[in-house]
Structure formats: C-alpha cells, structure tokens
Design an enzyme around this catalytic site. Structure first.
Site, PDB file in Angstrom:
ATOM      1  N   SER A  70      -0.012  -7.536  -5.862  1.00 15.75           N
ATOM      2  CA  SER A  70       0.043  -8.816  -6.570  1.00 15.75           C
ATOM      3  C   SER A  70       0.676  -8.627  -7.956  1.00 15.75           C
ATOM      4  O   SER A  70       1.409  -9.493  -8.436  1.00 15.75           O
ATOM      5  CB  SER A  70      -1.366  -9.394  -6.732  1.00 15.75           C
ATOM      6  N   ARG A 103      -3.537   0.898   0.927  1.00 14.78           N
ATOM      7  CA  ARG A 103      -2.097   1.175   0.896  1.00 14.78           C
ATOM      8  C   ARG A 103      -1.851   2.663   0.714  1.00 14.78           C
ATOM      9  O   ARG A 103      -1.150   3.284   1.479  1.00 14.78           O
ATOM     10  CB  ARG A 103      -1.435   0.399  -0.251  1.00 14.78           C
ATOM     11  N   HIS A 105      -2.014  -8.899   1.908  1.00 10.36           N
ATOM     12  CA  HIS A 105      -3.357  -9.456   2.122  1.00 10.36           C
ATOM     13  C   HIS A 105      -3.423 -10.156   3.481  1.00 10.36           C
ATOM     14  O   HIS A 105      -4.395 -10.016   4.224  1.00 10.36           O
ATOM     15  CB  HIS A 105      -3.691 -10.492   1.037  1.00 10.36           C
ATOM     16  N   LYS A 131     -12.328 -13.739 -18.143  1.00 12.08           N
ATOM     17  CA  LYS A 131     -10.893 -13.566 -17.862  1.00 12.08           C
ATOM     18  C   LYS A 131     -10.263 -14.720 -17.098  1.00 12.08           C
ATOM     19  O   LYS A 131      -9.076 -14.982 -17.243  1.00 12.08           O
ATOM     20  CB  LYS A 131     -10.678 -12.274 -17.056  1.00 12.08           C
TER      21      LYS A 131
HETATM   22  P1  ADP Z   1      -8.802  -6.168  -6.310  1.00 16.91           P
HETATM   23  O1  ADP Z   1      -8.515  -6.556  -7.744  1.00 16.91           O
HETATM   24  O2  ADP Z   1     -10.222  -6.383  -5.927  1.00 16.91           O
HETATM   25  O3  ADP Z   1      -8.274  -4.830  -5.908  1.00 16.91           O
HETATM   26  P2  ADP Z   1      -6.601  -7.333  -4.823  1.00 16.91           P
HETATM   27  O4  ADP Z   1      -6.349  -8.766  -4.574  1.00 16.91           O
HETATM   28  O5  ADP Z   1      -5.591  -6.590  -5.635  1.00 16.91           O
HETATM   29  O6  ADP Z   1      -8.042  -7.278  -5.462  1.00 16.91           O
HETATM   30  O7  ADP Z   1      -6.788  -6.566  -3.467  1.00 16.91           O
HETATM   31  C1  ADP Z   1      -7.771  -6.964  -2.542  1.00 16.91           C
HETATM   32  C2  ADP Z   1      -7.763  -6.003  -1.385  1.00 16.91           C
HETATM   33  O8  ADP Z   1      -6.537  -6.138  -0.664  1.00 16.91           O
HETATM   34  C3  ADP Z   1      -7.883  -4.533  -1.758  1.00 16.91           C
HETATM   35  O9  ADP Z   1      -8.630  -3.880  -0.764  1.00 16.91           O
HETATM   36  C4  ADP Z   1      -6.461  -4.057  -1.743  1.00 16.91           C
HETATM   37  O10 ADP Z   1      -6.383  -2.664  -1.471  1.00 16.91           O
HETATM   38  C5  ADP Z   1      -5.904  -4.865  -0.598  1.00 16.91           C
HETATM   39  N1  ADP Z   1      -4.470  -5.053  -0.693  1.00 16.91           N
HETATM   40  C6  ADP Z   1      -3.748  -5.494  -1.725  1.00 16.91           C
HETATM   41  N2  ADP Z   1      -2.422  -5.487  -1.452  1.00 16.91           N
HETATM   42  C7  ADP Z   1      -2.327  -4.997  -0.181  1.00 16.91           C
HETATM   43  C8  ADP Z   1      -1.239  -4.689   0.681  1.00 16.91           C
HETATM   44  N3  ADP Z   1       0.030  -4.845   0.304  1.00 16.91           N
HETATM   45  N4  ADP Z   1      -1.527  -4.196   1.896  1.00 16.91           N
HETATM   46  C9  ADP Z   1      -2.828  -4.002   2.254  1.00 16.91           C
HETATM   47  N5  ADP Z   1      -3.885  -4.231   1.498  1.00 16.91           N
HETATM   48  C10 ADP Z   1      -3.643  -4.729   0.282  1.00 16.91           C
END
Ligand code: ADP
Length: 157
Positions: A129, A91, A17, A41
């Site tokens: 995450s 990703r 992120h 949730k």
């Molecule tokens: P959501 O539940 O909305 O997908 P996330 O927190 O999992 O929320 O992800 C938010 C954004 O960050 C998404 O666009 C996701 O693809 C991106 N993201 C998550 N992990 C990574 C990573 N390791 N590298 C790049 N982008 C990421």
C-alpha cells in the site's frame, strides 16, 4: 460455517490484499476484512474511505466477504465475530518476522487463536500500500496494482 478475520490497514486495498481474500475463501466460508484504526492517526473520514474502497474492490465475492473497521484489541474483535481464526498475507521474509511478532503477542493474550499465513502470488510479492500511495502521489499509473475504484479515488486527490 467457518469465519476468518483478515485484519490490516488496507491503506489502500491492493490486488495483493484481494489475492489473500480469494485464497482465504478457498479455506473458509466467510472472510471478515477488519480495517484497524488508531484514534490519533486516523480521522474517522479516512476510515470510512478505506472501508468503502475495500467494499468496492471485494464486491465480486458477494456476502462471503464483510468489511468493517475495528479499534479494539484484535483478539477481542475476533471473538466478537464468533471465530478464533486470523489470516494474514506473506510477501517476504521480513513480513514473516513482523507477522511472527504479532502472533506471539496475540497468542499471549489469547492462546486459542489460530493464525493462517498465506503466501501471495509471485505477481504481487513486491506490492505494498505504501508503494501505491507513493506512485499515486507522484502522478504515476497504479491501475495494474489496484481496483479501478482505488484508481479513481487517487485521481481525485
Ligand atoms: P498492516 O499495517 O497491518 O501490515 P496492511 O494493510 O499493510 O496492514 O497488510 C495487511 C496484511 O496483508 C498483512 O498480512 C500483509 O502482509 C498483507 N499484504 C499486504 N500486501 C500484500 C501483498 N501484496 N500480497 C500479500 N499480502 C499482502
């Protein structure tokens, strides 16, 4: 001044992120990290914890980055921040499918929104995450994947 909203769950924020925030700051003046909630949730306490970890993990960017929670429609939230730009990270191809569906839905709701999809550094392309929570839950070392504040948070659980 150009502003972009970076919405997500950030549960917890990872170096992946952070990488997207850093890249977005090369394109926009300010990034608003918007942490989504769902009333059933996410108890409020979970949200405040996620906001606090995001603020600590992104402190190096100063006032160019703002972190807050939101619980309304993304398109309405983005408008309320005085912009029409949204950034998301990519990703893998499966991320692409998921993002594309989200974009299509939101474009139906507001056709003026523009979405910027930024590919992550190869280093973080496997990082999520969910994996971080799993590893931390089993007592593994997550320090390579997250900010020290996140390591500390999980070490106290
Ligand atoms: P959501 O539940 O909305 O997908 P996330 O927190 O999992 O929320 O992800 C938010 C954004 O960050 C998404 O666009 C996701 O693809 C991106 N993201 C998550 N992990 C990574 C990573 N390791 N590298 C790049 N982008 C990421």
């Amino acid at each position: 001044m150009t502003i972009v909203v970076y919405p997500g769950s950030f549960n917890p924020i990872t170096n992946g992120h952070r990488d997207i925030v850093e890249r977005a700051l090369r394109l926009f003046d300010r990034v608003v990290v918007a942490i989504g909630t769902s009333a059933d949730k996410d108890p409020a306490s979970f949200l405040s914890g996620r906001i606090s970890l995001c603020r600590q993990a992104l402190a190096e960017f100063g006032d160019r980055v703002e972190v807050e929670g939101f619980n309304n429609l993304l398109v309405d939230y983005v408008r309320s921040k005085g912009t029409r730009f949204v950034v998301r990270g990519l990703r893998t191809m499966s991320d692409f499918d998921y993002e594309f569906q989200m974009i299509e839905m939101n474009q139906t709701l507001d056709s003026d929104m523009e979405y910027v999809l930024l590919p992550t550094s190869r280093q973080w392309s496997f990082l999520s995450s969910t994996r971080v929570r799993e590893i931390a839950g089993l007592g593994g070392d997550i320090s390579e994947f997250v900010h020290p504040a996140v390591v500390e948070h999980f070490s106290k659980l």
